[in-house]
Motif scaffolding. Structure first.
Motif, PDB file in Angstrom:
ATOM      1  N   MET A 137     -31.478  36.470 -20.978  1.00 46.61           N
ATOM      2  CA  MET A 137     -32.441  35.454 -21.399  1.00 46.61           C
ATOM      3  C   MET A 137     -32.541  34.279 -20.429  1.00 46.61           C
ATOM      4  N   TRP A 138     -31.644  34.214 -19.447  1.00 44.74           N
ATOM      5  CA  TRP A 138     -31.738  33.135 -18.452  1.00 44.74           C
ATOM      6  C   TRP A 138     -33.092  33.260 -17.746  1.00 44.74           C
ATOM      7  N   ASN A 139     -33.792  32.138 -17.614  1.00 38.45           N
ATOM      8  CA  ASN A 139     -35.187  32.169 -17.156  1.00 38.45           C
ATOM      9  C   ASN A 139     -35.414  32.968 -15.883  1.00 38.45           C
ATOM     10  N   HIS A 140     -34.505  32.879 -14.927  1.00 32.58           N
ATOM     11  CA  HIS A 140     -34.693  33.589 -13.655  1.00 32.58           C
ATOM     12  C   HIS A 140     -34.414  35.085 -13.782  1.00 32.58           C
ATOM     13  N   PHE A 142     -34.636  36.846 -16.895  1.00 31.43           N
ATOM     14  CA  PHE A 142     -35.391  37.460 -17.982  1.00 31.43           C
ATOM     15  C   PHE A 142     -36.521  38.378 -17.509  1.00 31.43           C
ATOM     16  N   ASP A 161     -31.746  33.587 -30.610  1.00 30.44           N
ATOM     17  CA  ASP A 161     -32.244  32.237 -30.903  1.00 30.44           C
ATOM     18  C   ASP A 161     -31.657  31.728 -32.217  1.00 30.44           C
ATOM     19  N   MET A 187     -34.627  28.817 -24.646  1.00 31.74           N
ATOM     20  CA  MET A 187     -35.158  29.764 -23.670  1.00 31.74           C
ATOM     21  C   MET A 187     -35.531  31.080 -24.338  1.00 31.74           C
ATOM     22  N   ASN A 190     -38.710  31.019 -26.373  1.00 31.20           N
ATOM     23  CA  ASN A 190     -39.905  30.982 -25.533  1.00 31.20           C
ATOM     24  C   ASN A 190     -40.239  32.352 -24.938  1.00 31.20           C
ATOM     25  N   HIS A 191     -39.252  33.237 -24.851  1.00 33.55           N
ATOM     26  CA  HIS A 191     -39.490  34.560 -24.268  1.00 33.55           C
ATOM     27  C   HIS A 191     -40.004  35.578 -25.291  1.00 33.55           C
ATOM     28  N   LYS A 194     -43.601  37.063 -24.864  1.00 33.85           N
ATOM     29  CA  LYS A 194     -43.762  37.978 -23.729  1.00 33.85           C
ATOM     30  C   LYS A 194     -43.157  39.349 -24.035  1.00 33.85           C
TER      31      LYS A 194
END
Length: 287
Positions: A137-140, A142, A161, A187, A190-191, A194
């Motif tokens: 789940m880390w933004n970079h 994901f 979450d 984070m 927010n994913h 998607k």
């Protein structure tokens, strides 16, 4: 609407003590699902056990931390194996290195791709994908996890979450964990859209981050009253030998207490009284 519950044991394959706990938790308790680590020292033992656990959900536990060996040779992924040719010990070090621009995303992709292929090659039916210390789940990272889930037609992905205010406390250790939990939860939340856009199913609610390694029977009994309509997931870390796990990993986990929780008759009875339906990620496409 029904309240569904997935009870997932992380780190299947990391140690024989975890493997034994997964087996016991599924056969004698409420465990419905587990997440398999391709780089775990007890991987082959876990695969052998999984073949006899008919009906258990098997996920892929994508790994970039924990001091474990990579599936690819370490020389092929040097930016993620800077500690004696192994993955770094914890997510904080990994994130710091990533924020400094020191990790190559193509190495993350190739290593995770190799982990997935190793597990798929066992022939086990795979129900979902998640991550060790939730690094999927880390933004970079994901987008890589999502791309690979789509590539290999993995139908479900964990979204960790946990509720914003859950687990708040005033001692320093709790404050740090609470803050980290909420950052990750933000984070992950927010994913979710998607993930759904890719046709991949997710849990609706998540429990176990604040209690990682300390998800005792009393806490399970309390959380049963908090479960929401929809799909809830409990993440747990059971072990049949907490001392052996501590000697190997020094995490401070109380895995035997967690095993007692998921095999507790009181927990099972309260779930039944509250009308909670136990499922695995493999059932999400049918709900």
């Amino acid at each position: 609407m029904t309240k569904f519950l997935i009870v997932n044991a992380d780190d299947f394959g990391i140690h024989p003590a975890v493997n034994r706990a997964v087996c016991r938790g599924f056969e004698s308790g409420i465990l419905t699902s587990t997440s398999l680590m391709a780089g775990g020292a007890a991987f082959e033992d876990a695969v052998h056990m999984a073949r006899s656990l008919k009906g258990i959900g098997i996920g892929i536990h994508l790994t970039l931390v924990g001091g474990l060996p990579t599936v690819l040779p370490s020389k092929e992924v040097p930016t993620i194996t800077w500690e004696n040719g192994r993955l770094c010990s914890n997510y904080l070090e990994l994130i710091k290195r990533d924020l400094r621009g020191m990790i190559r995303m193509d190495e993350v992709y190739r290593e995770w791709d190799a982990q997935i292929r190793k597990i798929l090659d066992t022939g086990l039916p795979i129900t979902h994908i998640d991550g060790h210390q939730h690094m999927h789940m880390w933004n970079h990272f994901f987008p890589i996890a999502l791309t690979l889930a789509h590539k290999y037609h993995i139908p479900c992905m964990r979204v960790p979450d946990e509720r914003l205010r859950f687990g708040f406390g005033l001692n320093p250790g709790t404050i740090f964990r609470f803050s980290a939990k909420n950052g990750l939860s933000f984070m992950a939340r927010n994913h979710r859209e998607k993930i759904h856009e890719m046709g991949i199913h997710t849990n609706d609610y998540f429990w176990g981050m604040m209690y990682g390694g300390h998800f005792y029977e009393s806490r399970m009994l309390d959380i049963i009253d908090r479960l929401k309509e929809g799909v809830n997931e409990w993440m747990c870390h059971p072990s049949a030998d907490a001392n052996a796990m501590e000697e190997s990993f020094h995490w401070g986990y109380h895995g035997e207490a967690e095993l007692m929780g998921i095999t507790s008759l009181a927990v099972r009875k309260k779930l039944e009284i509250n009308g909670i339906k136990l499922i695995s990620y493999g059932d999400l496409t049918k709900i």
